[in-house]
Design a protein around this motif. Structure first.
Motif, PDB file in Angstrom:
ATOM      1  N   PRO A 273      33.103  -5.505 -22.757  1.00 59.90           N
ATOM      2  CA  PRO A 273      34.242  -5.991 -23.535  1.00 59.90           C
ATOM      3  C   PRO A 273      34.784  -7.333 -23.052  1.00 59.90           C
ATOM      4  O   PRO A 273      35.284  -8.121 -23.854  1.00 59.90           O
ATOM      5  N   THR A 311      36.675  -0.980 -27.714  1.00 60.30           N
ATOM      6  CA  THR A 311      35.218  -0.784 -27.714  1.00 60.30           C
ATOM      7  C   THR A 311      34.843   0.548 -27.087  1.00 60.30           C
ATOM      8  O   THR A 311      33.664   0.933 -27.113  1.00 60.30           O
ATOM      9  N   ASN A 325      30.576  -2.802 -29.484  1.00 58.39           N
ATOM     10  CA  ASN A 325      31.047  -4.137 -29.116  1.00 58.39           C
ATOM     11  C   ASN A 325      30.872  -5.109 -30.277  1.00 58.39           C
ATOM     12  O   ASN A 325      31.756  -5.922 -30.557  1.00 58.39           O
TER      13      ASN A 325
END
Length: 460
Positions: A273, A311, A325
């Motif tokens: 992330p 995510t 993602n």
């Protein structure tokens, strides 16, 4: 360095066991009751294959969305064509396995035409780009036909919502037909050495909303990357191209060590992330102040915490689900995102030359990447450019501070650790590599130069 255990590490450890295990039915879904027993005959479909080992296919245009089989959905035209709920096809109860809450949802579905892959595949990874306002979510499934003429069941590849107030976004492990298995975000043939391959597939998209709400998800892109990457410890070296470096924001995951441990134990595992947030902001997008209001105001770079939360895969118990993602990045205005594999650093140079950075997944021992100062079983970084000598300029989130994020890594070392599928770990055991997996995020309306570069690496 990365969220939980990488999928390829899991694959290496588990495929032998999976090959001999009894077949288990895939997780039930609202649309499963009318699932076909076999894949339909191939029909024309738009795709942009990458020559050789990787095939990318996607549905993105108004014509694309009007193909396939619709059950309660409709295509919408405009600057960015998409798919929405029209008249729901029915209602279903869904019990969230991560909260225990049972809720009723209206749903509608779209099933793609059959895509015949240019690459008989050992692995398939899907991607989707969508808007899922509160009160909505979506599910992506796949069924395929093997090289021996048999078909897979419908496998669930992900249940997704950009928020977390309605359902917990999740992958579904333990799906297998005794020949292929779903490992978090990847469908993998259990025994590639048998010669069995997946020749074609269909994707099914089911859209859900709160009954009577009139809400709908909007899906702009649905596709998959099919590949057959041979086992290899080393890969051929590519010749360096022109030097260029993109001005990408720098964020360290280690700034967030111990923060929000409910999301994969905190920042020490947030390489994916953190990398995603760097590229989202490179393209001029970021969360609003209201969206960040939940973050402790004493924390620096709250947008990285935000990316980790949104995510997070509750089944995988990590922030490193590849399609999640990509879907997070594409939740920002006019952004597109895919998960794919590239052939060499030459492909990355093609994208960099067009102003498109790349997030790559790799694993290595400390001594295999000069200057990293660590080893990892799986880690995401952003490639932001190349030096005059062809070495890789990377924003490495596994750095002690934002200021230290920019690194230069030796081209030959980088290319090999990223593209190989086999490696030796610190104990001398043979384990796996990702075989060139990367995330590519780009504007929904790319420039002509960007569109040409994307097409050159197989992304349409």
């Amino acid at each position: 360095m990365t969220s939980s255990t990488p999928r390829r590490t899991v694959l290496t450890a588990a495929l032998a066991a999976a090959a001999g295990a009894a077949a288990a039915a895939p997780a039930a879904s609202a649309a499963d009751r009318d699932a076909p027993s076999a894949v339909a005959e191939p029909s024309a479909g738009r795709h942009t294959p990458e020559p050789g080992l990787v095939d990318n296919s996607g549905w993105t245009t108004y014509t694309d969305w009007r193909s396939g089989d619709a059950a309660g959905v409709r295509a919408v035209a405009g600057r960015r064509p998409g798919l929405v709920i029209d008249t729901p096809n029915g209602r279903t109860d869904y019990t969230d396995p991560h909260t225990g809450t049972t809720s009723t949802w209206e749903y509608a579905a779209w099933t793609s035409p059959v895509h015949v892959s240019t690459v008989p595949a050992t692995e398939v990874i899907a991607s989707w780009n969508a808007d899922t306002p509160a009160g909505t979510w979506l599910q992506v499934e796949l069924t395929g036909r093997y090289s021996d003429g048999t078909a897979t069941p419908w496998f669930v590849l992900g249940r997704w919502a950009s928020g977390d107030g309605d359902i917990r976004r999740t992958s579904l492990d333990d799906q297998t037909d005794g020949r292929s298995t779903i490992w978090t975000d990847t469908l993998a043939v259990d025994d590639a050495s048998s010669g069995l391959r997946l020749l074609s597939y269909r994707l099914r998209l089911t859209l859900y909303r709160t009954p009577g709400s009139g809400l709908t998800p909007t899906v702009w892109r649905l596709g998959a990357m099919a590949s057959d990457i041979p086992d290899r410890f080393t890969v051929p070296a590519s010749e360096p191209g022109p030097a260029r470096e993109l001005a990408v924001p720098r964020y360290s995951q280690n700034t967030h060590v111990g923060q929000y441990p409910e999301y994969d134990n905190g920042g020490e595992a947030w390489c994916s992330p953190t990398s995603s947030q760097m590229i989202v902001e490179y393209w001029g997008r970021r969360p609003t102040a209201d969206q960040l209001a939940w973050v402790n105001p004493s924390f620096a770079d709250p947008q990285v915490c935000h990316a980790a939360r949104y995510t997070y895969d509750h089944q995988y118990a990590g922030c490193g689900n590849w399609p999640f993602n990509a879907a997070y990045a594409a939740s920002y205005d006019d952004m597109s995102a895919v998960v794919t594999r590239l052939r060499s650093l030459t492909d990355v140079e093609t994208l960099i030359a067009a102003g498109i950075p790349v997030i790559t997944s790799q694993s290595f021992r400390k001594e295999e990447l000069t200057g990293a100062g660590y080893g990892t079983s799986g880690h995401l970084m952003t490639v932001i450019g190349f030096t005059a000598d062809g070495d890789v300029v990377a924003n490495d989130p596994a750095s002690p501070s934002n200021e230290a994020v920019r690194r230069v890594y030796k081209r030959r070392e980088w290319e090999n650790i990223w593209l190989r599928t086999k490696r030796y770990n610190a104990s001398g055991k043979v384990v796996s590599g990702t075989g060139g997996v990367c995330y590519v995020y780009f504007p929904a309306q790319p420039t002509p130069a960007q569109r040409k570069a994307l097409a050159a690496v197989g992304i349409g």
